[in-house]
Design a protein around this motif. Sequence first.
Motif, PDB file in Angstrom:
ATOM      1  N   ARG A  35       0.829  -1.214   0.000  1.00  0.00           N
ATOM      2  CA  ARG A  35       0.000   0.000   0.000  1.00  0.00           C
ATOM      3  C   ARG A  35       0.862   1.262   0.000  1.00  0.00           C
ATOM      4  NH1 ARG A  35      -2.964  -3.791   2.763  1.00  0.00           N
ATOM      5  NH2 ARG A  35      -5.108  -4.026   2.083  1.00  0.00           N
ATOM      6  N   TRP A  36       1.913   1.232  -0.839  1.00  0.00           N
ATOM      7  CA  TRP A  36       2.806   2.390  -0.967  1.00  0.00           C
ATOM      8  C   TRP A  36       2.150   3.418  -1.884  1.00  0.00           C
ATOM      9  CZ3 TRP A  36       6.472   1.731   2.447  1.00  0.00           C
ATOM     10  CH2 TRP A  36       7.464   2.713   2.558  1.00  0.00           C
ATOM     11  N   PRO A  37       2.270   4.716  -1.581  1.00  0.00           N
ATOM     12  CA  PRO A  37       1.687   5.746  -2.447  1.00  0.00           C
ATOM     13  C   PRO A  37       2.269   5.696  -3.867  1.00  0.00           C
ATOM     14  CG  PRO A  37       2.402   6.679  -0.345  1.00  0.00           C
ATOM     15  CD  PRO A  37       2.909   5.268  -0.391  1.00  0.00           C
ATOM     16  N   ASP A  38       1.447   6.091  -4.856  1.00  0.00           N
ATOM     17  CA  ASP A  38       1.826   5.965  -6.266  1.00  0.00           C
ATOM     18  C   ASP A  38       3.091   6.724  -6.651  1.00  0.00           C
ATOM     19  OD1 ASP A  38      -0.277   4.277  -6.795  1.00  0.00           O
ATOM     20  OD2 ASP A  38      -1.583   5.858  -7.570  1.00  0.00           O
ATOM     21  N   GLU A  39       3.162   8.018  -6.360  1.00  0.00           N
ATOM     22  CA  GLU A  39       4.322   8.796  -6.812  1.00  0.00           C
ATOM     23  C   GLU A  39       5.626   8.305  -6.196  1.00  0.00           C
ATOM     24  OE1 GLU A  39       5.934  13.367  -7.001  1.00  0.00           O
ATOM     25  OE2 GLU A  39       3.788  13.026  -6.842  1.00  0.00           O
ATOM     26  N   PRO A  40       5.686   8.083  -4.878  1.00  0.00           N
ATOM     27  CA  PRO A  40       6.922   7.522  -4.332  1.00  0.00           C
ATOM     28  C   PRO A  40       7.234   6.130  -4.893  1.00  0.00           C
ATOM     29  CG  PRO A  40       5.610   8.470  -2.566  1.00  0.00           C
ATOM     30  CD  PRO A  40       4.751   8.476  -3.805  1.00  0.00           C
ATOM     31  N   SER A  41       6.192   5.348  -5.212  1.00  0.00           N
ATOM     32  CA  SER A  41       6.421   4.027  -5.821  1.00  0.00           C
ATOM     33  C   SER A  41       7.113   4.164  -7.165  1.00  0.00           C
ATOM     34  CB  SER A  41       5.095   3.284  -6.023  1.00  0.00           C
ATOM     35  OG  SER A  41       4.542   2.895  -4.803  1.00  0.00           O
ATOM     36  N   ASP A  42       6.684   5.146  -7.963  1.00  0.00           N
ATOM     37  CA  ASP A  42       7.324   5.375  -9.258  1.00  0.00           C
ATOM     38  C   ASP A  42       8.793   5.746  -9.085  1.00  0.00           C
ATOM     39  OD1 ASP A  42       4.936   4.857 -10.558  1.00  0.00           O
ATOM     40  OD2 ASP A  42       4.427   6.974 -10.836  1.00  0.00           O
ATOM     41  N   ASP A  43       9.079   6.626  -8.125  1.00  0.00           N
ATOM     42  CA  ASP A  43      10.468   7.039  -7.883  1.00  0.00           C
ATOM     43  C   ASP A  43      11.337   5.850  -7.479  1.00  0.00           C
ATOM     44  OD1 ASP A  43       9.707   9.615  -8.467  1.00  0.00           O
ATOM     45  OD2 ASP A  43       9.793  10.332  -6.389  1.00  0.00           O
ATOM     46  N   ILE A  44      10.813   5.026  -6.587  1.00  0.00           N
ATOM     47  CA  ILE A  44      11.567   3.841  -6.142  1.00  0.00           C
ATOM     48  C   ILE A  44      11.800   2.907  -7.326  1.00  0.00           C
ATOM     49  CG2 ILE A  44      11.498   1.779  -4.679  1.00  0.00           C
ATOM     50  CD1 ILE A  44       9.738   3.519  -2.718  1.00  0.00           C
ATOM     51  N   SER A  45      10.763   2.651  -8.097  1.00  0.00           N
ATOM     52  CA  SER A  45      10.871   1.740  -9.243  1.00  0.00           C
ATOM     53  C   SER A  45      11.896   2.227 -10.258  1.00  0.00           C
ATOM     54  CB  SER A  45       9.514   1.580  -9.925  1.00  0.00           C
ATOM     55  OG  SER A  45       8.598   0.980  -9.049  1.00  0.00           O
ATOM     56  N   TYR A  46      11.879   3.518 -10.562  1.00  0.00           N
ATOM     57  CA  TYR A  46      12.839   4.049 -11.539  1.00  0.00           C
ATOM     58  C   TYR A  46      14.269   4.016 -10.996  1.00  0.00           C
ATOM     59  CZ  TYR A  46       9.000   5.537 -14.505  1.00  0.00           C
ATOM     60  OH  TYR A  46       7.887   5.542 -15.312  1.00  0.00           O
ATOM     61  N   GLY A  47      14.431   4.333  -9.727  1.00  0.00           N
ATOM     62  CA  GLY A  47      15.776   4.274  -9.135  1.00  0.00           C
ATOM     63  C   GLY A  47      16.337   2.865  -9.155  1.00  0.00           C
ATOM     64  N   VAL A  48      15.517   1.891  -8.798  1.00  0.00           N
ATOM     65  CA  VAL A  48      15.951   0.489  -8.801  1.00  0.00           C
ATOM     66  C   VAL A  48      16.216   0.019 -10.227  1.00  0.00           C
ATOM     67  CG1 VAL A  48      15.218  -1.879  -8.300  1.00  0.00           C
ATOM     68  CG2 VAL A  48      14.895  -0.073  -6.598  1.00  0.00           C
ATOM     69  N   SER A  49      15.373   0.409 -11.147  1.00  0.00           N
ATOM     70  CA  SER A  49      15.571   0.049 -12.553  1.00  0.00           C
ATOM     71  C   SER A  49      16.927   0.547 -13.053  1.00  0.00           C
ATOM     72  CB  SER A  49      14.433   0.638 -13.389  1.00  0.00           C
ATOM     73  OG  SER A  49      14.594   0.320 -14.740  1.00  0.00           O
ATOM     74  N   GLU A  50      17.282   1.745 -12.677  1.00  0.00           N
ATOM     75  CA  GLU A  50      18.581   2.299 -13.082  1.00  0.00           C
ATOM     76  C   GLU A  50      19.733   1.506 -12.468  1.00  0.00           C
ATOM     77  OE1 GLU A  50      21.185   4.267 -15.174  1.00  0.00           O
ATOM     78  OE2 GLU A  50      19.045   4.626 -15.389  1.00  0.00           O
ATOM     79  N   ALA A  51      19.608   1.129 -11.201  1.00  0.00           N
ATOM     80  CA  ALA A  51      20.663   0.340 -10.552  1.00  0.00           C
ATOM     81  C   ALA A  51      20.808  -1.026 -11.217  1.00  0.00           C
ATOM     82  CB  ALA A  51      20.354   0.180  -9.061  1.00  0.00           C
ATOM     83  N   VAL A  52      19.691  -1.660 -11.557  1.00  0.00           N
ATOM     84  CA  VAL A  52      19.745  -2.958 -12.237  1.00  0.00           C
ATOM     85  C   VAL A  52      20.361  -2.793 -13.624  1.00  0.00           C
ATOM     86  CG1 VAL A  52      18.359  -4.838 -13.217  1.00  0.00           C
ATOM     87  CG2 VAL A  52      17.838  -3.965 -10.934  1.00  0.00           C
ATOM     88  N   THR A  53      19.969  -1.765 -14.347  1.00  0.00           N
ATOM     89  CA  THR A  53      20.543  -1.512 -15.668  1.00  0.00           C
ATOM     90  C   THR A  53      22.055  -1.344 -15.581  1.00  0.00           C
ATOM     91  OG1 THR A  53      18.516  -0.527 -16.514  1.00  0.00           O
ATOM     92  CG2 THR A  53      20.556   0.086 -17.628  1.00  0.00           C
ATOM     93  N   ASN A  54      22.519  -0.607 -14.592  1.00  0.00           N
ATOM     94  CA  ASN A  54      23.967  -0.434 -14.411  1.00  0.00           C
ATOM     95  C   ASN A  54      24.658  -1.767 -14.167  1.00  0.00           C
ATOM     96  OD1 ASN A  54      23.844   2.319 -14.776  1.00  0.00           O
ATOM     97  ND2 ASN A  54      23.892   2.801 -12.604  1.00  0.00           N
TER      98      ASN A  54
END
Length: 142
Positions: A35-54
Amino acid sequence: MGATRNAPLQLLLPAIPVAARTARLHLRSWLQRERWPDEPSDDISYGVSEAVTNAVEHAYPPGVDGATVTVTAEVELLPTGMRRVRVRVSDRGRWRPIPQVPCGRGRGFTLMKGLMDRVVITRGDGTTAGTEVVLVSPPVAP
């Protein structure tokens, strides 16, 4: 450090380009269950996506069999009553230094730091391989 709330997310992904998308989809689903809020969820998802891509692009030389990226995420309850997410993205590859002058790319760490409250990068010390990126979200209300 606060107590963990629910079961953490644990992913072991092959170090291939689709891993970032896979991590993002699983993380978003897990955040919805939390039940995480939408906007912070997007930020977390994009940050993690970048770390995985690296990790996929830089940790392993081309053609390495069995190369993987591990993603673990947990919710931490803070003494203030707020909560935050701590995500660890790790690989068993080699460290590649960050270029002094980015060549059209190389903005991933800046992006992660802009999206998250804290980003800590730990690289192998010569006796251990791999890099670990810990991303800590800003706190949100329960």
